[in-house]
Motif scaffolding. Structure first.
Motif, PDB file in Angstrom:
ATOM      1  N   ARG A   1       0.851  -1.190   0.000  1.00  0.00           N
ATOM      2  CA  ARG A   1       0.000   0.000   0.000  1.00  0.00           C
ATOM      3  C   ARG A   1       0.883   1.235   0.000  1.00  0.00           C
ATOM      4  O   ARG A   1       1.979   1.212   0.553  1.00  0.00           O
ATOM      5  CB  ARG A   1      -0.889   0.007   1.256  1.00  0.00           C
ATOM      6  CG  ARG A   1      -1.762  -1.195   1.406  1.00  0.00           C
ATOM      7  CD  ARG A   1      -2.786  -1.303   0.330  1.00  0.00           C
ATOM      8  NE  ARG A   1      -3.883  -0.346   0.512  1.00  0.00           N
ATOM      9  CZ  ARG A   1      -4.837  -0.169  -0.410  1.00  0.00           C
ATOM     10  NH1 ARG A   1      -4.785  -0.831  -1.550  1.00  0.00           N
ATOM     11  NH2 ARG A   1      -5.807   0.677  -0.185  1.00  0.00           N
TER      12      ARG A   1
ATOM     13  N   SER B   1       1.079   6.008   6.242  1.00  0.00           N
ATOM     14  CA  SER B   1       0.331   5.769   5.010  1.00  0.00           C
ATOM     15  C   SER B   1       0.182   7.090   4.269  1.00  0.00           C
ATOM     16  O   SER B   1       0.140   8.159   4.869  1.00  0.00           O
ATOM     17  CB  SER B   1      -1.039   5.185   5.324  1.00  0.00           C
ATOM     18  OG  SER B   1      -1.867   6.183   5.828  1.00  0.00           O
TER      19      SER B   1
ATOM     20  N   VAL C   1      -4.965   3.947  -2.558  1.00  0.00           N
ATOM     21  CA  VAL C   1      -5.896   4.007  -1.423  1.00  0.00           C
ATOM     22  C   VAL C   1      -7.276   4.457  -1.865  1.00  0.00           C
ATOM     23  O   VAL C   1      -8.256   4.260  -1.163  1.00  0.00           O
ATOM     24  CB  VAL C   1      -5.399   4.954  -0.310  1.00  0.00           C
ATOM     25  CG1 VAL C   1      -4.203   4.390   0.393  1.00  0.00           C
ATOM     26  CG2 VAL C   1      -5.113   6.333  -0.849  1.00  0.00           C
TER      27      VAL C   1
END
Lengths: 371, 1141
Positions: free
Chosen positions: B93, B104, B156
């Motif tokens: 990710r 993230s 995402v």
């Protein structure tokens, strides 16, 4: 037209034009391809060759001139102006749009604005809100003037959307709050030491506007229900708006009318008798029901012009070939159906009288300049 | 509407058949099914930008694994027991590692923070550190970071709904398909190429006919040409120094007898005749056996071609470089021989019959390379470099005699981020340098144009050409019939790239690679006779067709049509991939099966004997949500056809037009246009170049960029204050969301001449409209500054002294605060920089100087500080970004355009009371000159006016989709006229207007109504420029050039010529000398060289004559004096001879 020797022409009565010239003079004919005879013939000697005097006489004008109010409410007004030249009617229209003063927000002091609407855009939107106040009570503010109670109206807008609510809120124009004492924002000055005197604000009102008899039980307000902005949770608008007097020529926000215009009275003439099927056809053609059918008896139905005033000049009745010979659409050159849509500052009938006054002033100015 | 059209066809048919065709009468009444609803469903899964995503997903899911699998073993050269083996690879990710903490990432974060939106590439490895240690494993080792395409599987944003996207700061209407690299949005343009591994017959510069194959395999890329030159056939291959007789090559591959070749070529004596000179030539050289041929080739071989390690001589060349896409098993060259002969046969066909030549511009011969493939190429190269690097470092440490520490091969992976940096560099520069494939391409990536929402779409569908733009050829630029439905016929730039840069149409899909193995075995199951089992004679037997899969000859089939039908049935049943195309080429007697990536294809409705498979109930189910686009595919109602297979289909435009032979029916005709051309209402009524112009201008129109436009920190943003959606919309507008992010306003336009300031397409604008907000726009510019960190010191944030007049808008931190009005030359940032950045003294002793940055905008145009953002770059320096907002109202000279390629500048602004008004009191917003119409022939604009007028009067949006009248996606003019009449307007849209100046009616009816107008980004404020005195260049002392440097306006050569011709010598003197670079020089009359004045002694000297006797003063342009001195420095002596001194 058949050729007729000059000496065979009928004797012309004084001050009467032959019918075709009379038609050209008084009517605009709206043909299928283009309107003709649109211009007004003003020159006094235009028909001198025929011994007709075309000059305008005051007595004549007085006799013929008429004003019929057809519709009147707080915002709109429709009235007929009969017996006047297009240039005069147009002058009223032009004055109404651009030369009648009103009050409009000109300066916005933004203390805090966290809405998505940019400050300039917000100010622009505020400026366009009509203020319900008689501008005659105020003076123009020139460059060197300080804002005072005679030339400025101050509004406050403080609106907050609570973060807790989690919902968006809309700021309306009626959230603007009139400040009769003038600005509340203190001007930043270097020597703020003398705390005894009243702090200097962005306006220098000598007295409250509320004390003026006009506003004592009639507070100044703006047209309600106009959306200014929408606020998300946690956003806030805090500002002060200063309205001054101005004219529509400078900026459309000072125009007292949404629009003002006139149209010439329409005249629909049936050049031939239109009967039976054709009559029905004609009635069906018109989208605004100008025509009616008249029962002539013996099963003959004839078309009549029932509501010529409603004609929008869609030319549907003369669109098909051949119909132009049967129906003539005309406009009466000296009959104006005048409409004024006020923005709310002044009632439309007052607007018109004000416009007349301005035209009067202008005329007087011309006369004094000439003499 | 469609129903009535259809019944007309029915009636027509009835007339033709005389009404006695019982079968026809018995047939159920056809009524066209409105298939429009399929489009939004299609766009959910494919189309527009989805091919980028598809391609990238394919790369992330499949290709990357294949690449790593192919290069999975890295071993030391010295000690094979020291090795790494990659067992698995995947992309994680998107995240970043800051100070050891993994965080993230979201795309918006990267845009604002100038980061790269990338995800780590994980591998699982097995490794061994020598024969004495055991094999060890490591999991989830990061080998680099892969930039992630927005909205792809790894992003995402994938599968997020509107709310979630809003939380991430993302616009839900943004299509994705691009990358965020160092804060910039970069899109990898679709690259157009000739298809690989296919035989292309064309002629070279000399007119010789040749068959060429661009071979491309996982290992090599090469180009093989077989050319007919002076009646003899030669092979041209890079590995050989010169052309080689083809018979020789065949002999070298084991076809020793000439008879075999002739047999394989076919029985027709024509072929044998054409081959004869080649056979003779071969015999004259004296080559008869395979060995002789190989020896001959060995001599011709370039010796440097030993890149592959093993060097097998000429045979190796034939095996590995000569048409490498044809496999050679155990030195059995039979397949290659067949391939060569098929090439020769095709070439001879072309010689015998001109029609058999291939068209390079034919879309079926082209492949579109998408971001996935391009990234794969790059990644492969970088991955190999990484492995080489590991090998090198391990070898180096192994070669050292004494090693202090134990070697750990697994450590070397992490050492250098070759992959991260390489990918990032290529994406941000757009330079694809893949040395392994000798690929050096520039301009592969482009910054996503965010001038308007539609501009972003435009960059995503843009196809960049294979040719360089300078070539003066018309062929590739012309509109190809095969572009129908695949590439937009309108959307191409003007000028040098015209026709070369193309754009995808609305329903185009670009395929990705598909596994060949299952297809091959399926073909054999369906009766393809294996090539290995066929003799040369049988190959071209008249009763059979060759079956070719992706350029590889599988064998032949006796009933090709049946075979094709079988394959297609399997595809419709979902047994073979949706995008496998089966194409029977009758002329070449071949069945081409294609499953390779990069083909363009589009969905079509299948029709059986002219009857559409999609019925009303299907569409109803779709509307009810029980169906989606894929279920239509699964049930065989729709299928994708690529350009080649379209040649086997008879496609009806409408259901009603289908005949018995019809095999397919178009979904909607307006899908032949792309996203940009889809904005134009009634484009089919316009002259075609006008649509092309609008496609270019739509990208410059101001309006809404995205829903997150106010959170973006782009260098330049143009916004409209009050954007509107067009009153006359099209289906495409609704599909792509232009109605939510419009870029224009519905202006009431009167088509008439007014004031004379409207010539040459200028428009006259109503001042009151402008006062009320028409055309008002916001221009936001980004300015950034950095707080630099040096070795020991750094720039300081200090509070400015408030007394300063020009630093009023600064906050205590020395930064301009948001909401403040900023004027020309105002300071927006004030900081302190150390005087000596390298100083190492105590912090209190470091001396600082104040440094400030001033805003340079238009004078007298106050702007506002919109936002201030702080972020840090990768060196942890503090970056401050300011967005400066400037709201502008239109002024004379600003550019506007309608949606029909009719651009014009604002000629003058007139008060409302001077404007004409209609009987209803309507006053136009702008006046357009009617001369714009006759030569432009933009009838669509007139219909737009009518439609919008009808729309406002009846309160409904009207439609004007391309070719939409028959299917009801565009309102007919008749219907519009009817609506107009119903609301009291004239049917032709012309109103009775009164002049605002005289008050009398105008002597013509005026065509008036709303037209959607776009404000284009070209504004006078950004362009106007004049100067009196100003800066000069340092070396020549002439005025500077260009607006940005406040430069002068040049009196150029032609202007000078005019002045000479006119005889105004003093003016020339004034312009070229006095106003430019006058300079007084001292000239020595004796030697003619320049002297000087000694200001101390106030004497004039000539440095050559060493005296000051014969010096005269004169004026020269400084540039002239400079020239003399430069000439002198090159040993050329320019001497001045003074005439009267």
């Amino acid at each position: 037209m058949p050729k007729v020797p000059l000496w065979d022409l009928p004797e012309l009565p004084q001050n009467h034009l032959p019918p075709h010239l009379q038609l050209q003079k008084t009517r605009v004919s709206c043909n299928n391809d283009a309107p003709t005879n649109t211009e007004s013939i003003i020159y006094s000697g235009a028909y001198a060759a025929m011994g007709v005097d075309n000059s305008l006489r005051l007595g004549e004008f007085r006799k013929n001139f008429k004003v019929n109010v057809m519709k009147l409410n707080e915002e709109d007004m429709e009235f007929d102006l009969i017996g006047i030249d297009a240039s005069i009617a147009n002058a009223f229209r032009r004055i109404l749009i651009s030369e009648l003063p009103t009050m409009a927000i000109e300066k916005v002091l933004v203390a805090n604005s966290s809405s998505v609407v940019q400050d300039e855009v917000l100010a622009h939107r505020l400026g366009l809100i009509p203020i319900k106040v008689d501008p005659r009570l105020f003076e123009y503010m020139s460059e060197n003037d300080v804002p005072n109670e005679k030339n400025t109206i101050v509004f406050k807008l403080h609106f907050k959307c609570e973060r807790k609510s989690g919902e968006r809120r809309t700021v309306y124009s009626h959230d603007l709050e009139w400040l009769p004492f003038g600005s509340e924002y203190v001007l930043r000055t270097e020597n703020s030491s003398d705390s005894t005197s009243k702090p200097k604000t962005y306006t220098s009102f000598n007295s409250s506007q509320e004390t003026l008899p006009e506003f004592s039980n009639n507070p100044i307000s703006v047209t309600p229900g106009i959306i200014i902005s929408k606020l998300g949770p946690g956003q806030e608008i805090e500002l002060e708006a200063h309205a001054v007097k101005g004219v529509g020529k400078t900026h459309a926000k000072w125009s007292p009318v949404a629009t003002a215009w006139y149209r010439m009275l329409s005249e629909v003439v049936l050049l031939q008798d239109i009967e039976d099927e054709d009559a029905q056809k004609l009635v069906n053609k018109c989208p605004v029901n100008v025509f009616d059918i008249e029962d002539m008896g013996k099963g003959v139905k004839r078309a009549t012009v029932a509501r010529p005033r409603d004609c929008t000049l869609c030319r549907e009745c003369i669109r098909e070939p051949g119909w132009e010979e049967k129906v003539a659409l005309r406009r009466v050159k000296d009959h104006f159906i005048f409409t004024i849509e006020s923005t709310g500052a002044l009632p439309p009938e007052v607007l018109f009288t004000e416009a007349v006054k301005i035209l009067e002033d202008k005329c007087e100015r011309v006369i004094t300049e000439l003499s | 509407m469609g129903v009535s059209g259809d019944s007309a066809v029915l009636y027509d048919n009835l007339q033709r058949t005389g009404g006695v065709d019982k079968q026809f009468l018995a047939a159920p009444v056809k009524s066209a099914v409105d298939k429009f609803q399929l489009l939004p469903e299609f766009l959910k899964v494919r189309g527009l930008v989805k091919q980028h995503l598809e391609s990238f997903n394919y790369f992330i899911r499949t290709d990357i694994k294949k690449i790593v699998q192919a290069n999975n073993h890295v071993a030391s050269r010295f000690d094979p027991s020291v090795y790494i083996r990659y067992t698995d690879v995947w992309v994680g990710r998107p995240s970043e590692v800051v100070d050891g903490v993994t965080d993230s990432l979201s795309p918006q974060k990267c845009r604002l923070g100038d980061n790269t939106y990338a995800a780590p590439i994980f591998v699982n490895i097995e490794y061994c550190n020598g024969s004495d240690s055991r094999m060890m494993m490591k999991k989830e080792v990061v080998i680099g970071r892969m930039p992630i395409m927005l909205r792809s599987l790894s992003c995402v944003l994938h599968g997020k709904d509107e709310d979630e996207l809003a939380k991430l700061g993302e616009c839900p209407l943004d299509p994705g398909g691009y990358f965020v690299v160092k804060g910039n949005e970069k899109v990898i343009l679709i690259q157009e190429q000739l298809s690989k591994n296919r035989i292309i017959i064309d002629s070279d510069k000399k007119g010789c006919i040749q068959a060429s194959v661009m071979s491309s395999t996982a290992i090599t890329k090469s180009k093989t040409i077989i050319r007919m030159e002076k009646e003899k056939i030669y092979l041209v291959l890079n590995a050989f120094t010169s052309k080689v007789p083809i018979m020789l090559v065949l002999k070298a591959m084991g076809m020793e007898t000439d008879q075999e070749v002739v047999q394989m070529l076919g029985r027709d004596p024509q072929y044998a005749t054409l081959l004869l000179p080649s056979i003779e030539e071969c015999a004259s050289i004296g080559v008869y056996t395979q060995q002789e041929a190989l020896d001959f080739l060995e001599k011709k071989r370039k010796k440097s071609m030993s890149r592959f390690g093993k060097d097998d001589g000429a045979l190796g060349v034939l095996r590995d470089i000569f048409i490498p896409n044809i496999p050679v098993r155990e030195n059995n060259f039979y397949l290659k021989c067949v391939y060569v002969v098929v090439m020769m046969r095709r070439m001879m066909d072309a010689i015998l019959n001109e029609d058999a030549m291939d068209d390079k511009d034919y879309v079926g011969n082209k492949r579109l390379e998408l971001s996935g493939q391009l990234l794969a190429l790059l990644f492969e190269d970088l991955f190999k470099s990484l492995n080489d690097m590991i090998k090198l470092t391990v070898d180096k440490s192994l070669s050292k005699a004494s090693r202090t520490s134990r070697l750990d091969i697994s450590q070397h992976i992490l050492k250098d981020d070759i992959i991260t940096k390489g990918l990032e560099r290529s994406l941000s520069t757009g330079n694809w340098d893949v040395h392994r494939f000798r690929m050096h391409r520039r301009g592969i990536t482009q910054i996503v144009t965010r001038l308007s929402f539609i501009g972003a779409f435009g960059s995503m569908t843009k196809i960049s050409p294979q040719f360089e733009k300078s070539r003066k050829v018309s062929g590739p630029r012309a509109l190809q019939p095969s572009q129908w439905g695949m590439l937009c016929p309108c959307d191409t730039p003007e000028g040098e790239a015209c026709g070369l840069v193309k754009n995808l149409a609305l329903m185009t899909h670009v395929t990705t690679d598909e596994e060949e193995g299952p297809i091959i075995s399926l073909c054999y199951c369906l009766g393809v006779e294996d090539l290995y089992l066929l003799s040369g004679e049988e190959l071209h037997s008249p009763d059979s067709f060759l079956v070719i899969l992706n350029g590889l000859i599988l064998g032949k089939h006796r009933t090709p049509q049946l075979f094709a039908l079988g394959m297609r049935k399997l595809r419709r049943a979902g047994k073979v991939g949706d995008f496998v195309s089966i194409y029977v080429h009758e002329k070449q007697r071949c069945v081409y099966i294609a499953s390779d990536g990069g083909r363009v294809c589009r969905p079509l409705v299948i029709a059986d004997n002219g009857v559409s498979r999609i019925k009303h109930h299907h569409m109803k189910e779709l509307k009810d949500g029980v169906r989606n686009f894929d279920s239509f595919l699964r049930e065989g109602l729709l299928e994708y056809l690529d350009v080649n297979e379209e040649n086997n289909a008879l496609i009806a435009l409408y259901e009603g037009e289908a005949t018995y032979e019809t095999t397919h029916i178009e979904i909607e005709p307006f899908t032949i246009l792309g996203a940009c051309a889809g904005l134009i209402p009634y484009p089919h009524h316009n002259q075609s170049p006008r649509n092309t112009y609008q496609c270019a201008m739509g990208k410059q129109a101001m309006g809404n960029i995205a829903h997150n436009q106010l959170c973006r920190m782009d260098t330049l943003i143009y916004l409209l204050v009050y954007p509107q959606r067009p009153l006359l919309t099209t289906r495409t507008i609704e599909l792509i969301g232009y109605d939510k992010l419009g870029a224009g306003q519905n202006a009431t336009v009167a088509v008439m001449s007014y004031s004379g300031y409207d010539i040459e397409d200028a428009i006259v604008m109503n001042k009151s409209s402008l006062d009320r907000g028409f055309g008002r726009c916001i221009v936001m510019k980004k300015m950034s500054a950095m707080y630099q960190k040096y070795d020991h010191v750094c720039d300081k944030i200090v509070s400015p002294r408030k007394s300063q007049h020009d630093s009023e808008i600064l906050d205590n931190d020395g930064l301009a605060s948001p909401g403040e009005i900023i004027r020309h030359l105002d300071i927006y940032l004030q900081k302190e920089c150390p005087l000596d950045p390298k100083a190492k003294s105590h912090p209190s002793q470091i001396q600082y100087r104040t440094s400030k940055q001033t805003y340079k905008g238009a004078e007298g145009e106050p702007a506002v500080v919109d936002r201030v953002a702080l972020c840090s770059d990768k060196n942890q320096n503090l970056i401050v970004k300011f967005m400066i907002r400037h709201t502008r109202r239109p002024e004379v000279g600003d550019k506007f355009s309608s949606r029909h390629g009719q651009k014009g500048v604002c000629g003058t602004i007139i008060q409302q009371e001077d404007f004409p008004f209609s009987e209803r009191g309507i006053c136009p917003d702008l006046i357009m000159n009617p001369h714009g119409f006759p030569s432009r022939m933009t009838v669509g604009k007139m219909i737009e006016l009518l439609g919008s007028k009808a729309g406002v009067s009846c309160g409904k949006f009207h439609y004007g989709s391309a070719f939409g009248e028959p299917s009801g996606h565009a309102h007919k003019v008749e219907d519009i006229s009817e609506t107009l009449v119903k609301h009291g307007f004239c049917y032709n849209g012309k109103d009775f207007l009164y002049s605002g100046i005289t008050g009398t009616p105008l002597q013509a009816y005026i065509f008036m109504g709303p037209i959607y107008y776009q404000k284009l980004k070209h504004m006078v404020l950004d362009k106007m420029h004049a100067r009196g005195m100003g800066p000069r260049q340092l070396i020549t002392r002439q005025p500077t050039e260009g607006r940005s440097r406040n430069g002068g306006l040049r009196v150029g050569e032609m202007e000078r010529d005019c002045l000479i011709a006119y005889g105004t010598s003093n003016l020339i003197y004034e312009r070229l000398m006095i106003s430019s670079d006058p300079f007084e020089v001292q000239v020595c009359r004796e030697c003619g060289l320049l002297g000087y004045i000694n200001y101390k002694t106030k004497t004039r000297m000539c440095s050559t004559c060493k005296n000051g006797d014969n010096i005269s003063a004169m004026k020269l342009p400084y540039a002239c004096k400079l020239l003399f001195q430069e000439l002198q420095s090159m040993n050329i002596v320019p001497r001045l001879q003074l005439a009267d001194s």
